[in-house]
Design an enzyme around this catalytic site. Structure first.
Site, mmCIF file in Angstrom:
data_model
loop_
_atom_site.group_PDB
_atom_site.id
_atom_site.type_symbol
_atom_site.label_atom_id
_atom_site.label_comp_id
_atom_site.label_asym_id
_atom_site.label_seq_id
_atom_site.Cartn_x
_atom_site.Cartn_y
_atom_site.Cartn_z
ATOM 1 N N SER A 195 -28.131 -14.547 18.221
ATOM 2 C CA SER A 195 -28.402 -13.108 18.254
ATOM 3 C C SER A 195 -27.988 -12.470 19.576
ATOM 4 O O SER A 195 -26.813 -12.353 19.859
ATOM 5 C CB SER A 195 -29.875 -12.840 17.943
ATOM 6 N N ASP B 63 -14.876 -11.322 25.671
ATOM 7 C CA ASP B 63 -13.902 -10.280 25.343
ATOM 8 C C ASP B 63 -13.400 -9.551 26.587
ATOM 9 O O ASP B 63 -12.223 -9.168 26.667
ATOM 10 C CB ASP B 63 -14.507 -9.270 24.366
ATOM 11 N N LYS C 218 -25.884 -15.808 14.117
ATOM 12 C CA LYS C 218 -26.814 -14.818 13.560
ATOM 13 C C LYS C 218 -26.373 -13.437 14.028
ATOM 14 O O LYS C 218 -26.626 -13.024 15.148
ATOM 15 C CB LYS C 218 -28.243 -15.123 14.028
#
Length: 699
Positions: free
Chosen positions: A477, A488, A502
């Site tokens: 999560s 990124d 998740k």
């Protein structure tokens, strides 16, 4: 900015109109057998709740699903698994009789028809009683442990017993295997017989207390889990427990529990709790027995509902509870382990981020590295609402720790997110902001396709030095959102294991607000309504975050994590949002670091042995057949213990080594994977230093 709690779920208030399908002529119920006098029966309230839940899930769930025969078949199959996951109670003839319902559950859901649910369960209930009689007869005579026979512990792909004779033989071997497990722990034959008898008497009492609301919850969960693993119906009693927060009701040991078939499984460990600090538990472990104090009898909780298990496990601070546990990483031949826990209040300071400094020597150079461990993403929202000057949060704590490490002049920082199951999304965003100037961090998409980009708007940067993020299969999560953003932005290197996957958000709906005229309480629904996406457009759902450099792991995607769930929402991709990546990490650097790591993997004693241990473990796990001959089984156990001792002597045991009584004693404080993360970061510092030197000389 809206606040999302990944683990604390906001209540959704919805107004529903009758489904258009329900206004048509009702579909006739399937003809059921004449009910017995003691059969469980649905209530009229449950029939109305079935219709409301069906409307909720078909209209507002993220997965836009239509009721159909194919969905009906999935619900039917799920319900059979809910009742008899091991395929040991029902017969093949029962399954054939249930087949008439297989493609009619979709119509029954719309019309509030619970005939199939209760007809199937009442047959199952009859089989439970028959098995109780067989168990009593079997345990009245001693087992012959000298006979050379075996038992396959994996029933997932097994066929249902064809007849009573085949079922009796299956149960004889199953009981014998359980008795042999107890015998190999050193218990006398009389003690084994007594424990087995007590175990099944307790199970029989538990089965006798099953009520219609338990059956209804099981059936509605079979429907919810056909849509995704995180969509559930909570009967009123279960809803009350959920609202108390399991971590608080289990304050004594600090573990979150869930039902897994007939077992009680640890779904999470509360940082700072006794179970977490003991380092003897792993997410996915099954608790099969509970004993009070140092001398109390072990009570089997196989077949218990989670609230009944909770009543035995929780207790006053300072008292002892002993748990009989089958580890998530246990092999078929392994015996359950017994863990002694002293119930305590959770130490809040151990839930918070903390730091240490480690020294790494690589290629003849010494590096001083800071390690910041983040057990979860926490934020005191009550204090924030009161506008207190100091609000406890992951971001403020990590900032303070990093400022301290900078004063200690560390060469780089490792953020350890292993086992971090998530928490506050706001904290994942704010923590990312400590390492980037500003920009988007995550995209949140709802079931209608609308997407919100959530960003860090603070241009200040707390730390701009070399950074590595250490993750594993249980980083989930909020952890995945943070790690994905760092990856990124190319701000730091991600190392470790594939994360959990998740990438969804759930909301909690109180059905009492929708059915206010019902005299009975009607429970709650937890439903998936949103998905998370990385700023590059890729979902964190299902796949999780793939490390730049992956370490060997015993926890495979096929068995652990979101991808292990058949109904998990799929991975997908949306448009990337605009963001400015840094130049800290590039493909050339990552390739060079991976080469150096792979070279160590071939030559470093600890890494080499750990990689081989993972291969050996996965191979051993494939063998699900165990010997029921005492001498053979004892030899298997002794051989495994010797292997553990050899690994200990070599120093190859680490945090992923399966916990057994032998490994609990053998484990050293050495953390192989943290050390390797430090080596990789040291390599990165050296390589980036060389690049900077070359650039300076060119200038």
């Amino acid at each position: 900015m809206r606040k999302y709690l990944i683990t604390l779920i906001p209540v959704l208030m919805l107004s529903l109109q009758p489904d258009s399908r329900s206004t048509s002529a009702p579909v006739p119920s399937v003809t059921a057998k004449a009910p017995a006098a003691d059969d469980l029966k649905p209530t009229m309230t449950q029939e109305r709740v079935e219709q409301v839940v069906t409307q909720l899930l078909t209209r507002h769930h993220y997965r836009k699903v239509r009721l159909s025969d194919s969905l009906s078949a999935v619900v039917w199959d799920n319900y059979l698994k809910e009742m008899d996951a091991s395929k040991v109670y029902l017969l093949a003839s029962d399954i054939a009789a249930f087949d008439k319902y297989k493609f009619q559950i979709d119509d029954a859901l719309v019309n509030g028809d619970l005939t199939a649910a209760f007809d199937m369960f009442n047959v199952f209930r009859k089989r439970l009683a028959e098995r109780s009689d067989f168990v009593k007869q079997t345990l009245s005579k001693p087992f012959n442990f000298s006979a050379d026979e075996s038992y396959n512990t994996d029933r997932e792909k097994a066929a249902w017993p064809k007849n009573l004779e085949e079922q009796n033989e299956l149960w004889r071997k199953m009981l014998k295997n359980q008795a042999l497990e107890l015998k190999l722990t050193g218990k006398a034959d009389t003690a084994v017989a007594s424990l087995m008898s007590t175990r099944y008497k307790s199970l029989e009492r538990r089965q006798g207390r099953i009520k219609s609301e338990d059956v209804f919850q099981m059936y509605m969960n079979a429907f919810g889990e056909a849509l995704d693993p995180h969509t559930n119906y909570f009967a009123p009693r279960t809803a009350d427990l959920f609202n108390q927060e399991m971590s608080q009701s289990l304050e004594g040991i600090g573990a979150l529990l869930q039902e897994d078939g007939e077992y009680t499984k640890i779904s999470d460990l509360v940082p700072g709790g006794p179970a977490f600090r003991s380092k003897q538990f792993t997410k996915g472990d099954r608790i099969i027995g509970v004993a009070q104090g140092d001398n109390g009898p072990m009570v089997s909780i196989v077949g218990f509902q989670v609230d009944d298990a909770v009543k035995l496990i929780k207790g006053p601070k300072g008292t002892v509870v002993r748990l009989q546990v089958r580890p998530a990483t246990a092999l078929a031949a392994d015996v359950p382990k017994e863990i002694r826990i002293v119930r305590e209040k959770i130490k809040l300071e151990e839930q918070r981020a903390h730091k240490e400094v480690i020294d790494i020597t690589e290629d003849g150079r010494n590096y001083k590295l800071g390690v910041v461990t983040v057990p979860l993403f926490y934020r005191d929202f009550d204090a924030a609402r009161r506008r207190e000057s100091e609000v406890a949060s992951t971001t403020t704590d990590v900032k303070r720790l990093i400022d301290s490490l900078k004063l200690q002049k560390v060469d780089g920082v490792v953020l350890d997110l292993r086992g971090n199951g998530g928490g506050s999304l706001l904290e994942a965003i704010n923590l990312t902001g400590l390492f980037i100037q500003k920009g988007p961090v995550v995209q949140v998409r709802d079931s209608g396709g609308d997407t919100e980009v959530m960003a860090d708007n603070d241009p200040s940067v707390t730390y701009d030095g070399p950074l590595a993020i250490l993750v594993d299969r249980f980083s989930a999560s909020a952890s995945e959102i943070f790690a994905a953003a760092i990856q990124d932005y190319k701000r730091g290197l991600i190392v470790g294991g594939q994360t959990f996957g998740k990438g969804t958000v759930q909301q909690l709906i109180d059905l009492n607000n929708m059915l206010p005229k019902e005299q009975d309480k009607v429970g709650q629904v937890k439903m998936t309504v949103q998905k998370f996406y990385r700023i590059n457009g890729s979902s964190t759902q299902h796949k999780g975050v793939t490390p730049d450099i992956s370490f060997p792991s015993r926890f495979s995607a096929e068995e652990y994590g979101e991808s292990a769930q058949a109904s998990a929402l799929p991975w997908d991709q949306i448009a990337s949002t605009r963001f400015d990546a840094t130049s800290f990490i590039n493909d050339k650097l990552t390739t060079r670091l991976r080469e150096k790591y792979e070279q160590r993997l071939k030559t470093d004693v600890d890494l080499k042995r750990e990689a081989q241990a993972v291969v050996d473990f996965k191979k051993a796990k494939e063998n699900t057949t165990v010997s029921l001959q005492e001498s053979k089984r004892k030899k298997e156990k002794d051989d495994a213990d010797k292997k553990v001792a050899a690994l200990d002597k070599s120093g190859a045991l680490d945090s992923e080594t399966p916990e057994t009584p032998a490994t609990a004693k053998a484990k050293k404080k050495k953390d192989t994977y943290l050390i390797e993360a430090g080596r990789i970061l040291s390599d990165m510092i050296a390589l980036q230093g060389k690049v900077k030197t070359a650039m300076n000389s060119n200038n």
